[in-house]
Design an enzyme around this catalytic site. Sequence first.
Site, PDB file in Angstrom:
ATOM      1  N   LYS A  46      38.651   9.084 -21.362  1.00  0.00           N
ATOM      2  CA  LYS A  46      37.699  10.036 -21.932  1.00  0.00           C
ATOM      3  C   LYS A  46      38.413  11.052 -22.828  1.00  0.00           C
ATOM      4  O   LYS A  46      37.919  11.417 -23.902  1.00  0.00           O
ATOM      5  CB  LYS A  46      36.957  10.758 -20.801  1.00  0.00           C
ATOM      6  CG  LYS A  46      36.029  11.882 -21.259  1.00  0.00           C
ATOM      7  CD  LYS A  46      34.888  11.345 -22.130  1.00  0.00           C
ATOM      8  CE  LYS A  46      34.018  12.474 -22.665  1.00  0.00           C
ATOM      9  NZ  LYS A  46      33.238  13.140 -21.640  1.00  0.00           N
TER      10      LYS A  46
ATOM     11  N   CYS B 194      32.915  18.910 -25.169  1.00  0.00           N
ATOM     12  CA  CYS B 194      33.916  17.851 -25.063  1.00  0.00           C
ATOM     13  C   CYS B 194      35.035  17.982 -26.092  1.00  0.00           C
ATOM     14  O   CYS B 194      36.177  18.252 -25.751  1.00  0.00           O
ATOM     15  CB  CYS B 194      33.247  16.482 -25.213  1.00  0.00           C
ATOM     16  SG  CYS B 194      32.293  15.971 -23.775  1.00  0.00           S
TER      17      CYS B 194
END
Length: 414
Positions: A211, A265
């Site tokens: 990720k 993010c």
Amino acid sequence: MGINTVAVIGLGYIGLPTAAILASKDVTVVGVDVNLSTVEAINRGDVPFVEPDLAMYVAGAVQQGTLRATATPEPADAFIVAVPTPFRGDHEPDLSYVESAAKTLAPQLRGGELLILESTSPPGATRKMAEWVLEARPDLSLDGADGHPQIHVAHCPERVLPGRVMIELVTNDRIVGGLTPEAAQMAKDLYAIFCQGEILLTDAVTAEMAKLVENSFRDVNIAFANEISLIADRVGVDVWELIRLANHHPRVNVLQPGPGVGGHCIAVDPWFLVDAAPEQARLIRTAREVNDSKPRWVVDKAVAAVEGIEAPTIAALGLTFKADIDDLRESPARRIVAELADRLPRAQVLAVDPHVQQLPAELARRENVDLGDLDQALGADVVMVLVDHSDFRTALTEDATGRISVIDTRGVLA
């Protein structure tokens, strides 16, 4: 053991959609959040933030009795932890929310449960969460040693785009990494209840890294576009035309520049890699620094544009971190408005955003910042386009902006 009940810890932009979509598949879901207003809203069938289709899922699941919310964890077959993982100080990861969740759910365990960390995390965070649980519950274990009941711990990072969460939860591939192969398989079986994409199994640290690598890849490429925009401005070239032409090369795909990088993010996750390997993550660190410096450049452009005007009006179009959503997390537009108001105390800064009903706290306390509308903005001395909301793309034409100075960081007028 089969999974019939799931507790989702953290009912934010990822936790609530995950809870709602599981509940829509006839899984009994208890959502847990420390914010009582969030708990109350969900139990009414309402949602505390805007995400397409989420309200329908939540209302339907609450009505069917498969979803409810509470402020404290309850026993369940599986626990999904989806709490914030910000950074602090010199960009060190802050796992305090994960630690709190682990220690709060630990008393509810009896052995055999699946624990999934969904929060985007630095390498080793999943194992750390397991250690916090076992510190609180030394009668449990990860491997069944000494006859202690076993718990199963895995990491499954979310990979969805705000504005498309309910679609991408179903269609995107998922990466599942377990502290043991058995934990990974159990987590895969849980996500297979609603995920139609491929579910890829690995170990927990590799899943954590995957990720971070995905978002760092995006960040580095955005930094390249932002740096090109600085160079183009210095030499007097239209960056939008430049990138359009460069992208006609069959092996070139330069992204679009902007006023910085926001969201939960891309603006945060690369720092986790830098923290994990500071000597090796040189390019990733530089990309973060380039993107973090872009808001200051935009402020400098606005200050220069109103030089000589004693009490200018400056309109900032957009406060969210991306177009057509209400998500303000890590938004560079917020930073630009705040810094501009401080740099020019005699200026009036009009913040315009069709998706924001009230100013965030740090802007509301500045006396020279007001929430305005588009008509007011078009009467300002300078207009900064900070977010390319659809409403702005429709309203901002050469005729509408021809008599005012425009700083277009999103290529709306390109």
